[in-house]
Design a protein around this motif. Structure first.
Motif, PDB file in Angstrom:
ATOM      1  N   ILE A  48       0.833  -1.200   0.000  1.00  0.00           N
ATOM      2  CA  ILE A  48       0.000   0.000   0.000  1.00  0.00           C
ATOM      3  C   ILE A  48       0.870   1.254   0.000  1.00  0.00           C
ATOM      4  O   ILE A  48       0.633   2.214  -0.738  1.00  0.00           O
ATOM      5  CB  ILE A  48      -0.946   0.011   1.217  1.00  0.00           C
ATOM      6  N   GLU A  49       1.905   1.266   0.828  1.00  0.00           N
ATOM      7  CA  GLU A  49       2.795   2.423   0.897  1.00  0.00           C
ATOM      8  C   GLU A  49       3.522   2.660  -0.425  1.00  0.00           C
ATOM      9  O   GLU A  49       3.719   3.807  -0.846  1.00  0.00           O
ATOM     10  CB  GLU A  49       3.812   2.243   2.037  1.00  0.00           C
ATOM     11  N   LYS A  50       3.938   1.565  -1.098  1.00  0.00           N
ATOM     12  CA  LYS A  50       4.577   1.709  -2.403  1.00  0.00           C
ATOM     13  C   LYS A  50       3.619   2.344  -3.408  1.00  0.00           C
ATOM     14  O   LYS A  50       3.995   3.231  -4.184  1.00  0.00           O
ATOM     15  CB  LYS A  50       5.037   0.346  -2.917  1.00  0.00           C
ATOM     16  N   ILE A  51       2.367   1.875  -3.391  1.00  0.00           N
ATOM     17  CA  ILE A  51       1.371   2.409  -4.324  1.00  0.00           C
ATOM     18  C   ILE A  51       1.129   3.897  -4.058  1.00  0.00           C
ATOM     19  O   ILE A  51       1.050   4.703  -4.986  1.00  0.00           O
ATOM     20  CB  ILE A  51       0.055   1.617  -4.202  1.00  0.00           C
ATOM     21  N   VAL A  52       1.018   4.248  -2.798  1.00  0.00           N
ATOM     22  CA  VAL A  52       0.804   5.655  -2.440  1.00  0.00           C
ATOM     23  C   VAL A  52       1.957   6.517  -2.943  1.00  0.00           C
ATOM     24  O   VAL A  52       1.748   7.612  -3.489  1.00  0.00           O
ATOM     25  CB  VAL A  52       0.626   5.809  -0.912  1.00  0.00           C
ATOM     26  N   ARG A  53       3.199   6.043  -2.762  1.00  0.00           N
ATOM     27  CA  ARG A  53       4.360   6.803  -3.224  1.00  0.00           C
ATOM     28  C   ARG A  53       4.333   6.970  -4.743  1.00  0.00           C
ATOM     29  O   ARG A  53       4.644   8.039  -5.263  1.00  0.00           O
ATOM     30  CB  ARG A  53       5.656   6.117  -2.784  1.00  0.00           C
ATOM     31  N   ILE A  54       3.974   5.903  -5.446  1.00  0.00           N
ATOM     32  CA  ILE A  54       3.910   5.965  -6.914  1.00  0.00           C
ATOM     33  C   ILE A  54       2.878   6.995  -7.360  1.00  0.00           C
ATOM     34  O   ILE A  54       3.145   7.849  -8.214  1.00  0.00           O
ATOM     35  CB  ILE A  54       3.560   4.584  -7.503  1.00  0.00           C
ATOM     36  N   VAL A  55       1.700   6.909  -6.784  1.00  0.00           N
ATOM     37  CA  VAL A  55       0.626   7.836  -7.162  1.00  0.00           C
ATOM     38  C   VAL A  55       1.022   9.274  -6.849  1.00  0.00           C
ATOM     39  O   VAL A  55       0.834  10.191  -7.659  1.00  0.00           O
ATOM     40  CB  VAL A  55      -0.694   7.459  -6.453  1.00  0.00           C
TER      41      VAL A  55
END
Length: 348
Positions: free
Chosen positions: A174-181
């Motif tokens: 989830i944290e990786k996705i948030v950073r990407i977005v």
């Protein structure tokens, strides 16, 4: 075109009928016209106006009321907007006089104030969203199978949705996705965000996930919600005060139209993109449900943040001169409040 005397008679018939709700006779007119003529002359002029379609009788022996054609002629040629009183100006200022933390709160409040001032149904459409930027994005795990997605936009609006996922929530993923977005989408207009969600973002996410379709659909739905046109309606029950009959199906259709975004968008679409105050009624509204109603609309300007719309829906028999003056004053004050709101957050 009508003669000056016929203009004066039609204007006075509209005024008296609006005030009393009763058909207007020649004797009543004789006491209200700004010039002196005999009752017989007035009767002859009223008969001529009826023959031309500007007046009509409700009963064979009654006085006359304005027809749809008469109202249209009055609005196009005779109406004289009345400036709002100092009392009304102070009331608008006082009702707007609090701090707003979300743009939707200010837009919703505008509909409430306008409905209160007029005792009619008021509708406000928020400014266009072309210039609104994405300024914040988070995903918060709520439990092993539920997450909350939250976005913040440059107009200080916050949107959130809770989603249920089949697989157990992976906090690191989830944290990786948030950073990407955040890296790819923060600071971009919502319209561009939507395009990137369908092109660039899925390709990146597949490096971390077996399938991105569900996640992308989730985000797209949330961003569409933030980007969509928002209508705020207040005073819906006022419509019942002017219903000609209480046929349950007609009343239900009326409320469905007012509360349905697609129907409302179609109703409010005048085809005009200027600051004119436009009045439409009856058959001009394109729906038999509204045959006894009138709609007054005008755009307001929020500068670089776009244009929006305010509207009043009420009976055909309205004080148009007063309401047109009120709409002009209200539009200016609302635009000022919006610009104050945007400047506060633009500078923060």
């Amino acid at each position: 075109m009508l003669t000056q005397r016929q203009d004066a008679i039609l204007r006075e018939v509209v005024s008296i009928y609006t005030d009393t709700g009763q058909p207007v006779g020649s004797k009543t007119l004789m006491n209200n016209l700004p010039f002196s003529v005999s009752s017989a002359t007035i009767r002859n002029e009223m008969a001529a106006l009826e023959d031309s379609g500007y007046l009509e009788k409700t009963h064979l022996s009654s006085g006359r009321i304005p027809s749809v054609q008469g109202y249209r002629y009055y609005l196009d040629n005779l109406v004289q907007p009345v400036s709002v009183s100092d009392e009304i100006s102070r009331s608008i200022d006082q009702n707007f006089g609090r701090e707003y933390h979300q743009i939707d709160d200010l837009i919703q409040e505008s509909a409430k104030i306008l409905s209160h001032l007029t005792s009619y149904t008021a509708i406000t459409l928020g400014p266009e969203g072309q210039s609104i930027l994405l300024t914040g994005f988070r995903i918060v795990p709520l439990n092993p199978h539920q997450i909350m997605a939250i976005i913040v936009t440059s107009d200080n609006n916050v949107e959130s949705n809770i989603y249920t996922v089949d697989e157990k929530v992976d906090s690191e993923l989830i944290e990786k996705i948030v950073r990407i977005v955040n890296d790819k989408l923060i600071g971009k207009p919502l319209i561009q965000v939507q395009k990137l969600l369908q092109t660039e973002i899925p390709a990146i996410l597949t490096q971390y996930m077996y399938s991105d379709s569900g996640f992308i659909d989730m985000l797209s739905g949330l961003f569409k919600k933030a980007e969509s046109e928002k209508y705020f309606v207040d005073g819906q029950l006022n419509l019942l005060n002017y219903a000609q009959d209480y046929d349950s199906s007609n009343v239900q259709s009326l409320f469905s139209m007012i509360n349905g975004s697609d129907d409302l968008k179609q109703l409010l679409d005048t085809g005009e993109d200027n600051n004119e105050i436009i009045v439409r009624f009856g058959s001009e509204l394109g729906n038999d449900t509204l045959k006894n109603y009138s709609l007054i609309t005008t755009n307001y300007d929020a500068g670089e943040h776009g244009k929006g719309l305010i509207a009043i829906l009420g009976p055909t028999q309205m004080h148009y001169s007063q309401l047109i003056g009120l709409m002009g004053e209200f539009r200016q004050e609302f635009s000022k409040r919006l610009m104050d709101y945007y400047s506060r957050y633009d500078d923060s």
